[in-house]
Design a protein around this motif. Sequence first.
Motif, mmCIF file in Angstrom:
data_model
loop_
_atom_site.group_PDB
_atom_site.id
_atom_site.type_symbol
_atom_site.label_atom_id
_atom_site.label_comp_id
_atom_site.label_asym_id
_atom_site.label_seq_id
_atom_site.Cartn_x
_atom_site.Cartn_y
_atom_site.Cartn_z
ATOM 1 N N TRP A 79 8.612 -3.545 -7.036
ATOM 2 C CA TRP A 79 7.995 -3.576 -5.693
ATOM 3 C C TRP A 79 7.082 -4.794 -5.552
ATOM 4 O O TRP A 79 7.057 -5.440 -4.504
ATOM 5 C CB TRP A 79 7.200 -2.281 -5.462
ATOM 6 C CG TRP A 79 6.638 -2.153 -4.083
ATOM 7 C CD1 TRP A 79 7.119 -2.716 -2.932
ATOM 8 C CD2 TRP A 79 5.483 -1.397 -3.698
ATOM 9 N NE1 TRP A 79 6.338 -2.348 -1.857
ATOM 10 C CE2 TRP A 79 5.327 -1.550 -2.297
ATOM 11 C CE3 TRP A 79 4.570 -0.603 -4.389
ATOM 12 C CZ2 TRP A 79 4.294 -0.923 -1.588
ATOM 13 C CZ3 TRP A 79 3.545 0.018 -3.680
ATOM 14 C CH2 TRP A 79 3.415 -0.147 -2.302
ATOM 15 N N THR A 92 9.488 11.187 0.119
ATOM 16 C CA THR A 92 8.126 10.748 0.392
ATOM 17 C C THR A 92 7.872 10.832 1.896
ATOM 18 O O THR A 92 8.765 10.524 2.690
ATOM 19 C CB THR A 92 7.893 9.311 -0.124
ATOM 20 O OG1 THR A 92 6.631 8.852 0.345
ATOM 21 C CG2 THR A 92 8.955 8.342 0.349
ATOM 22 N N SER A 126 10.738 8.086 -2.632
ATOM 23 C CA SER A 126 9.758 7.239 -3.294
ATOM 24 C C SER A 126 10.376 6.639 -4.560
ATOM 25 O O SER A 126 10.962 7.362 -5.364
ATOM 26 C CB SER A 126 8.534 8.063 -3.682
ATOM 27 O OG SER A 126 7.778 7.339 -4.619
ATOM 28 N N PHE A 127 10.220 5.337 -4.735
ATOM 29 C CA PHE A 127 10.709 4.711 -5.974
ATOM 30 C C PHE A 127 9.816 5.068 -7.165
ATOM 31 O O PHE A 127 10.157 4.765 -8.290
ATOM 32 C CB PHE A 127 10.794 3.194 -5.817
ATOM 33 C CG PHE A 127 12.066 2.738 -5.168
ATOM 34 C CD1 PHE A 127 13.294 3.149 -5.636
ATOM 35 C CD2 PHE A 127 12.039 1.900 -4.067
ATOM 36 C CE1 PHE A 127 14.473 2.740 -5.049
ATOM 37 C CE2 PHE A 127 13.212 1.474 -3.457
ATOM 38 C CZ PHE A 127 14.437 1.903 -3.947
ATOM 39 N N SER A 128 8.671 5.701 -6.888
ATOM 40 C CA SER A 128 7.799 6.086 -7.998
ATOM 41 C C SER A 128 8.402 7.240 -8.784
ATOM 42 O O SER A 128 8.322 7.265 -10.002
ATOM 43 C CB SER A 128 6.432 6.524 -7.478
ATOM 44 O OG SER A 128 5.786 5.447 -6.891
ATOM 45 N N GLU A 139 12.318 -1.433 1.378
ATOM 46 C CA GLU A 139 11.963 -1.998 0.065
ATOM 47 C C GLU A 139 10.564 -2.606 0.090
ATOM 48 O O GLU A 139 9.856 -2.584 -0.912
ATOM 49 C CB GLU A 139 12.991 -3.050 -0.349
ATOM 50 C CG GLU A 139 14.226 -2.415 -0.968
ATOM 51 C CD GLU A 139 15.013 -3.388 -1.809
ATOM 52 O OE1 GLU A 139 15.004 -4.579 -1.476
ATOM 53 O OE2 GLU A 139 15.643 -2.937 -2.785
ATOM 54 N N ARG A 140 10.171 -3.140 1.233
ATOM 55 C CA ARG A 140 8.807 -3.708 1.335
ATOM 56 C C ARG A 140 7.757 -2.624 1.148
ATOM 57 O O ARG A 140 6.610 -2.909 0.830
ATOM 58 C CB ARG A 140 8.604 -4.372 2.696
ATOM 59 C CG ARG A 140 9.199 -5.759 2.775
ATOM 60 C CD ARG A 140 8.751 -6.451 4.046
ATOM 61 N NE ARG A 140 7.342 -6.787 4.043
ATOM 62 C CZ ARG A 140 6.656 -7.110 5.134
ATOM 63 N NH1 ARG A 140 7.250 -7.131 6.302
ATOM 64 N NH2 ARG A 140 5.373 -7.406 5.056
ATOM 65 N N LEU A 141 8.152 -1.367 1.397
ATOM 66 C CA LEU A 141 7.185 -0.271 1.289
ATOM 67 C C LEU A 141 7.442 0.607 0.053
ATOM 68 O O LEU A 141 6.927 1.719 -0.030
ATOM 69 C CB LEU A 141 7.238 0.584 2.566
ATOM 70 C CG LEU A 141 6.952 -0.149 3.880
ATOM 71 C CD1 LEU A 141 7.068 0.795 5.061
ATOM 72 C CD2 LEU A 141 5.565 -0.784 3.867
ATOM 73 N N ASN A 142 8.275 0.125 -0.846
ATOM 74 C CA ASN A 142 8.588 0.895 -2.065
ATOM 75 C C ASN A 142 9.274 2.221 -1.736
ATOM 76 O O ASN A 142 9.016 3.245 -2.353
ATOM 77 C CB ASN A 142 7.314 1.159 -2.881
ATOM 78 C CG ASN A 142 7.611 1.462 -4.345
ATOM 79 O OD1 ASN A 142 8.595 0.957 -4.893
ATOM 80 N ND2 ASN A 142 6.788 2.277 -4.976
ATOM 81 N N ILE A 143 10.117 2.182 -0.705
ATOM 82 C CA ILE A 143 10.838 3.391 -0.304
ATOM 83 C C ILE A 143 12.329 3.142 -0.511
ATOM 84 O O ILE A 143 12.830 2.077 -0.159
ATOM 85 C CB ILE A 143 10.602 3.703 1.192
ATOM 86 C CG1 ILE A 143 9.126 3.891 1.487
ATOM 87 C CG2 ILE A 143 11.402 4.924 1.629
ATOM 88 C CD1 ILE A 143 8.808 3.920 2.978
ATOM 89 N N GLN A 182 2.083 5.375 2.230
ATOM 90 C CA GLN A 182 1.779 4.025 1.767
ATOM 91 C C GLN A 182 0.426 3.907 1.071
ATOM 92 O O GLN A 182 0.301 3.179 0.092
ATOM 93 C CB GLN A 182 1.831 3.056 2.955
ATOM 94 C CG GLN A 182 3.239 2.610 3.263
ATOM 95 C CD GLN A 182 3.914 1.952 2.083
ATOM 96 O OE1 GLN A 182 3.557 0.859 1.684
ATOM 97 N NE2 GLN A 182 4.900 2.604 1.504
ATOM 98 N N ARG A 206 9.418 4.315 -17.789
ATOM 99 C CA ARG A 206 9.967 4.413 -16.437
ATOM 100 C C ARG A 206 11.084 3.400 -16.211
ATOM 101 O O ARG A 206 12.137 3.719 -15.682
ATOM 102 C CB ARG A 206 8.859 4.172 -15.431
ATOM 103 C CG ARG A 206 9.361 4.164 -14.022
ATOM 104 C CD ARG A 206 8.631 3.167 -13.172
ATOM 105 N NE ARG A 206 9.519 2.707 -12.119
ATOM 106 C CZ ARG A 206 9.739 3.370 -11.002
ATOM 107 N NH1 ARG A 206 9.138 4.503 -10.786
ATOM 108 N NH2 ARG A 206 10.568 2.914 -10.101
ATOM 109 N N ARG A 259 4.684 5.986 -12.790
ATOM 110 C CA ARG A 259 4.906 5.962 -11.339
ATOM 111 C C ARG A 259 4.815 4.553 -10.745
ATOM 112 O O ARG A 259 4.954 4.382 -9.551
ATOM 113 C CB ARG A 259 3.891 6.889 -10.653
ATOM 114 C CG ARG A 259 4.161 8.344 -10.973
ATOM 115 C CD ARG A 259 3.146 9.271 -10.378
ATOM 116 N NE ARG A 259 3.252 9.334 -8.928
ATOM 117 C CZ ARG A 259 2.616 10.237 -8.196
ATOM 118 N NH1 ARG A 259 1.854 11.130 -8.772
ATOM 119 N NH2 ARG A 259 2.746 10.260 -6.897
ATOM 120 N N SER A 282 6.991 9.255 4.457
ATOM 121 C CA SER A 282 6.747 7.849 4.812
ATOM 122 C C SER A 282 7.326 7.417 6.138
ATOM 123 O O SER A 282 7.318 6.232 6.439
ATOM 124 C CB SER A 282 7.340 6.950 3.720
ATOM 125 O OG SER A 282 6.580 7.052 2.557
#
Lengths: 373, 393
Positions: free
Chosen positions: B85, A31, A24-26, A88-92, B148, B256, B80, A33
């Motif tokens: 994105w 993640t 996860s980029f968070s 990248e479209r899914l923030n992964i 997601q 972040r 976060r 996913s």
Amino acid sequence: MALEPFKESTPLTMGVELELQLVSFSDYDLTASSPDLLHLLAQKPFPGHVTPEITESMIEINSDVHTRHSELLAQLHEVRDTLVDAAERLNIGICGGGTHPFQKWVDRRIFEKPRFKEVSSLYGYLAKQFTVFGQHVHIGTGNGDNALFLLHSLSRYLPHFIALSASSPFVQGGDTLFNSARLNSVFAFPMSGRAPFTLSWDDFANGYFAKMEHTGVIKSMKDFYWDLRPKPEYGTIELRVCDTPLTVERAAALASYLQALCAYLLDRKEEAPAEDDYLVYNYNRFQACRFGLDGTIVHPKTYESLSLREDILTTLRRMDPYAEKLGGGAALNHLMQVTHMGSDAQYLRDQFAASGSVEGIVDAAVQRFRGRR
Amino acid sequence: MPDFLVISADLAWPLAVLLAWLAGEFIHRWTRLPRISVYGLVGFLCAQAFPELFATESGNPVIVMANVAFGLILFELGYRVNLNWLRVNPWVAISGLAETFATFAVVYLIASAWGVPSMTALLLASLAMSTSPAGVLRVVNEARSSGQVTERVLHLVALNCVLAVLTFKVIVGFWVFETSGSLTQAISLSAIELVSSALLGAVCGMLVPAVLRHLGNLAREGTLAFALVVVILVAITHATDLSPVLATLAFGLTARHRRVAFTRTQRNFGAIGELLAILLFVFAVSTLSWDNVVNGGMLAFVLLLARFVVKTAGVAAFSQLSGIPWRKGLATGMALAPMSVFVVLLLEQTKNSGVVLVDELAAVAAMTVFMEVLGPIITQRALIWARETSKEV
């Protein structure tokens, strides 16, 4: 059900499987996913094959069957670019590396698939701890006897592949002091380790396999987690000791090295493999996991102590003519560089020192997989 | 002999927090409902049973602590959010903008048709745009969800909050103008407040990582340093009438993006974060009176239903374009249900500038009470439906 016949295959063809991390980029943690990513990837043709793995934080990609290094590398590049764009479209983030440096196994979710659920109910927490990431290389062997001959002959070279691919020094937030800590997770499974010694496919299929099946402990070849195992449905042997490297270039190079080694071994210029070769097998394997290229191994025939780095360099030089013939010269050059510059495990430790955090390691691995570092 | 009533007043809040925690644990284990829904219910019942014990004046330590708790949650949310994105997949941001402004329009139209005065309807509409980060983040962390829906909900909540604060402040500016007569003063006050708050948070977001990097041990000092700076930010914004929402969110966002990759802040800021969160959820509904809830009940029910439908449809409409199936799009929209804590604190902060809106907006009181209990449950169910929670929930 008896073991299926060993499929005839073209000798020295190769294919690669890579288990990859979904991050996860968070927060740079793994993640869950893979269902989301597989859904998105299913909307367009994929330049290879992509499948779920046991936990939802991993996927596996497979190449087609190739004969030359350049073709394999071109396909892996295409697969990587498609994956990175979709993710990248899914923030992964997607990356290699044998372990995620700080994920907690307890947070993982088992993918909704009957086989994975079965494995999970049998092995308990080991299934979630199996969230480790390996590269598997298949080499076509022609027939079953050749497969077993190659499988046992290669046992002496196994530490090379462990040390060259090592990319799992961190586990659960700490440095394990191993270069490949991933293999310790695999070792916990009862059907892991080495295959029984026999050079005849008939003996293997009708003797060992039939007896094991009769015990009820195993149902198919999939239940064996051996370092090297025959794959009768493909007509190949499968090398399973490599960590997933941080780049597809290294993955392709390792496959081509194995291809050249198999070509060399099939010339039968070396002394034939024997059960006693396994006396030093676990020790050599440990040295490669723990110390990587700096390990010291014992030659199974002469009992001579060897520097692993030197042994790899000597072997790479000996493989040169075979690699040239198969179109794998660039691959051996790449691995030659690794013996000088250090493995991915070293790179990850350097990143930890530079960024000061385990998240920094993951960030670097994600960038490196994209080919941007 | 000590005065019994004084002792009771001193003990009221700690006892309410203890009671909320106990009730939360028991009911969560029994029903698997989110703990925070129970905290809200306990807070509302306590405040209705003993209104004089739970009355909080501006400057009361409970309000300050509630604001700190909210600041920590906003920081964690900002931390976060990955702005890149929204650039790579603009459909995520577009779906957020669409559902937020559609909610504003629909709530305004319904409230106006109900006979609510125009200015009040505008304020109601701007509050309805928001989604409470407290409710969503606590449920996400409690359910240990990932996927997601989780990712998108967190990003949309941040977007909703920013847009709601901006719209709300502009409308309050006009409200001030109506009473004071100076349009430029009203607008410039709002604009200055918003820009200064965001700037203050952003500066902290750049300074703290730099100092931490200098100190070396990021893993150990990170959480503490971030928590301390959140406390300071809340104190500064409180003293200067700036927006703690924007300041702490901007702090998290900047920290972040400046970190290269700093260590993961401890989820919920550990045990102290948990404690403050209970206080926050108990406090949020203790400010509301039963009479207001009853008076605004019917309108609140209609508005909440409209808000829920518009948000769900707004996000789902863009789900395929943004790369997820319809089912996950619907779940994302549904998970945006919570709004209470955000609304209460925004109204509390507005009190400082002399504008008391809770009594004007009886419907808000009712919406807050409904959604404090129901919102987290809907979010939790949406995450379960999307199969993104761990099995233990």
